[in-house]
Design an enzyme around this catalytic site. Structure first.
Site, PDB file in Angstrom:
ATOM      1  N   ARG A  82      -2.499  -5.150  -5.500  1.00 52.08           N
ATOM      2  CA  ARG A  82      -2.267  -6.199  -4.490  1.00 52.08           C
ATOM      3  C   ARG A  82      -3.292  -7.323  -4.623  1.00 52.08           C
ATOM      4  NH1 ARG A  82      -2.174  -2.821   0.813  1.00 52.08           N
ATOM      5  NH2 ARG A  82      -1.648  -4.763   1.851  1.00 52.08           N
ATOM      6  N   ARG A 112      -1.134   3.451   5.528  1.00 52.18           N
ATOM      7  CA  ARG A 112       0.002   2.848   4.823  1.00 52.18           C
ATOM      8  C   ARG A 112       0.037   3.311   3.374  1.00 52.18           C
ATOM      9  NH1 ARG A 112      -0.048  -3.499   6.089  1.00 52.18           N
ATOM     10  NH2 ARG A 112       0.287  -3.564   3.854  1.00 52.18           N
ATOM     11  N   ARG A 145      -8.538   2.029   6.430  1.00 56.92           N
ATOM     12  CA  ARG A 145      -7.600   1.352   7.315  1.00 56.92           C
ATOM     13  C   ARG A 145      -6.514   2.316   7.813  1.00 56.92           C
ATOM     14  NH1 ARG A 145      -4.886  -4.519   6.186  1.00 56.92           N
ATOM     15  NH2 ARG A 145      -3.258  -3.455   5.030  1.00 56.92           N
TER      16      ARG A 145
END
Ligand code: AMP
Length: 213
Positions: free
Chosen positions: A167, A156, A123
């Protein structure tokens, strides 16, 4: 139209929220983006929450709820909005009625955990306009550059493997009960998030158009 998009990190909530926001002309509100704006600008609040965010934990309910309450007062929310990343626990869900006056539908995007790690590793996101990409499944037209605003894409800090695992744990212990909370209210529509982006958005749009016609 007031919607919640719910699903584990990396399920594609942000991508679908952007498509739905454009299609229905309603605001896309990502609490993650609101919080990142604070950390990127190194505000007092940003400095307070940066460690929690980088480790994949949840920022306190008071802080996030206050940011959300302020955001939905803006003009672009008059026709409605899509909440992406909020509520993240049952206590936020219980407080949401007071902030929004009620939610119309909860869109659940389901993806198995083992698919998530691969997705997150590839990502990339735009630090300027928050557009998301994937190097394999949704690459930008020009490598490393945002199609929308031309900024250089980044990975990120909380998209590394260990933080993604944290997470996911936070999601299963805190956020999954939110799905049950809204199921009991009959508000949840579930979609398989493992197919093509366009196919998933078509399915969501069809369902919403049937519901709100
Ligand atoms: P996201 O962009 O939605 O994946 O959110 C990134 C990070 O922001 C999360 O891992 C949390 O640290 C924080 N965050 C976003 N939304 C919330 C929320 N509703 N409650 C608490 N923390 C949040």
């Amino acid at each position: 139209m007031k919607l919640i998009l719910i699903g584990c990190p990396g399920a594609g909530k942000g991508t679908q929220a952007k498509i739905l926001s454009k299609h229905f002309g309603i605001a896309h509100i990502s609490t993650g983006d609101l919080l990142r704006e604070e950390t990127n600008n190194k505000t007092e609040l940003g400095l307070k929450i940066i460690d929690i965010m980088n480790s994949g934990g949840l920022v306190s309910d008071d802080i996030v709820s206050a940011l959300l309450a302020k955001r939905i007062k803006k003009d672009d929310c008059k026709k409605g909005y899509i909440l992406d990343g909020y509520p993240r626990n049952v206590s936020q869900a219980e407080g949401l009625n007071d902030i929004t006056g009620g939610i119309d539908k909860v869109i659940l995007i389901s993806v198995e955990d083992d698919k998530i790690i691969e997705r997150m590793a590839g990502r990339r996101s735009c630090p300027k306009c928050a557009q998301m990409y994937h190097i394999k499944y949704n690459p930008p037209k020009s490598e490393g550059i945002c199609d929308s605003c031309g900024a250089e894409l980044i990975q990120r800090k909380d998209d590394n493997e260990q933080t993604v695992k944290n997470r996911l744990e936070v999601y299963h212990s805190n956020t999954a009960p939110v799905i049950e909370y809204y199921r009991q209210k009959g508000l949840v529509c579930e979609f398989n998030g493992e197919g093509e982006i366009e196919k998933i958005s078509r399915e969501i749009i069809n369902t919403l158009e049937q519901t709100f016609k």
